[in-house]
Enzyme design. Structure first.
Site, PDB file in Angstrom:
ATOM      1  N   LYS A  48      49.690  48.454  72.764  1.00  0.00           N
ATOM      2  CA  LYS A  48      49.299  49.811  72.339  1.00  0.00           C
ATOM      3  C   LYS A  48      49.888  50.846  73.298  1.00  0.00           C
ATOM      4  O   LYS A  48      50.372  51.895  72.878  1.00  0.00           O
ATOM      5  CB  LYS A  48      47.772  49.920  72.280  1.00  0.00           C
ATOM      6  N   GLN A  92      38.552  48.183  72.751  1.00  0.00           N
ATOM      7  CA  GLN A  92      39.216  46.896  72.538  1.00  0.00           C
ATOM      8  C   GLN A  92      38.165  45.799  72.339  1.00  0.00           C
ATOM      9  O   GLN A  92      37.250  45.652  73.146  1.00  0.00           O
ATOM     10  CB  GLN A  92      40.108  46.578  73.757  1.00  0.00           C
ATOM     11  N   ASP A 115      40.664  52.794  64.788  1.00  0.00           N
ATOM     12  CA  ASP A 115      40.620  51.394  64.337  1.00  0.00           C
ATOM     13  C   ASP A 115      39.978  51.301  62.950  1.00  0.00           C
ATOM     14  O   ASP A 115      40.035  50.251  62.312  1.00  0.00           O
ATOM     15  CB  ASP A 115      39.809  50.536  65.322  1.00  0.00           C
TER      16      ASP A 115
END
Ligand code: NAP
Length: 277
Positions: A48, A92, A115
């Protein structure tokens, strides 16, 4: 058979984004919150960061100790929600057991949830409203679109019903007028369903769960599975067995796996535009 090349589609997406970002007044800001030092998470976070830097995004990485309290991580997210330079927030996964994952996902501001895993964005997707959508299934939709494979009216069979892949993909396919069947570990006679698929998506995490006898001639195969065995990567589909039978197939590696980070990059820019509006 033609390969659906995730690397190519990713490159096209990132090139387009790079051009667009160069003309913005402010760089889009992405923050990744990581708890602990899980080696797989380190790899994903690194990907990322690489993408963000390549595109000229403002990137920061908040690292929290593995025994961080729920209160502390909530305080961090509240701060990022309020920070005007932050457009996208990612926590995460997976998180350590002491933390309430669902609550944390839902604490991220809906318009910064890049996300797309909050209940609010999942609900918007189900209702076919504008939403930040989960990256892996969105990547599948974009690969199909790139290769001009229309899903409308097609029999789409998805094996796997996770919140990350199977369920949101089913909603995306329905929103594009496919006829959708979702299979899972309790499905009786899996092959009965997979054999009817014009587009078959395997998102299970078991090498060779899809064998040639389970696939219709000329089908399009999307292999989401990532199975690492003796240092080598395999999908869920017996690639060698099905390759001469199908019309299109995503390879592993080089297929769907390539798309996730590109879709995240798209979501960050979308979040930026939502916030700038
Ligand atoms: P997951 O949460 O473990 O879900 C797996 C799904 O497969 C579940 O719905 C499960 O059914 C179903 N399943 C298990 N055994 C089955 C069987 N024998 N027959 C039919 N269905 C079965 O996994 P996930 O997060 O969705 O990920 C799936 C795979 O995709 C993994 O290999 C993962 O590494 C990979 N993945 C790749 C990317 C990417 O970027 N390419 C991103 C995410 C995931 P139940 O619901 O009944 O348990």
């Amino acid at each position: 058979m033609e390969l659906l090349d995730g690397r190519l589609v990713k490159k096209e997406i990132l090139n387009k984004l790079k051009e667009e970002v160069a003309h913005l007044d402010r760089s889009p800001g992405l923050v990744v919150v990581q708890v602990g030092e899980d080696p797989a998470s380190n790899v994903y976070v690194g990907q990322k960061e690489k993408m963000a830097k390549e595109l000229g995004y403002q990137y920061s990485h908040v690292k929290l100790v593995s025994d961080v309290t729920q209160e502390k991580i909530e305080e961090v997210i509240d701060g990022l929600n309020a920070d005007e330079t932050v457009d996208g927030i990612i926590v995460q996964m997976p998180l350590p057991k002491q933390l309430d994952t669902k609550r944390i996902q839902n604490l991220i501001r809906v318009d910064k949830d890049v996300d797309g895993l909050s209940d609010m964005n999942a609900g918007k997707l189900i209702h076919n409203e504008d939403a930040l959508m989960p990256c892996t299934p969105k990547g599948i939709m974009d690969i199909l679109e790139y290769y001009q494979i229309d899903v409308e009216g097609k029999n789409v069979v998805i094996v796997g019903r996770s919140d990350l892949v199977g369920k949101p993909l089913a909603a995306m396919m329905l929103n594009k007028n496919a006829t959708v069947t979702v299979c899972h570990s309790k499905t009786v006679n899996l092959a009965h369903y997979t054999k009817q698929a014009d587009i078959l998506v395997a998102a299970v995490g078991k090498k060779n769960i899809i064998t040639p006898d389970m696939v219709k001639d000329g089908a399009v195969i999307i292999d989401v599975g990532i199975n690492r065995i003796d240092g080598k990567l395999y999908g869920d589909v017996d690639f060698e067995g099905v390759k001469d039978k199908v019309s299109y197939i995503t390879p592993v590696p080089g297929g769907v796996g390539q798309m996730t980070v590109a879709e995240l990059a798209k979501n960050v820019l979308k979040a930026y535009h939502n916030i700038e509006k």
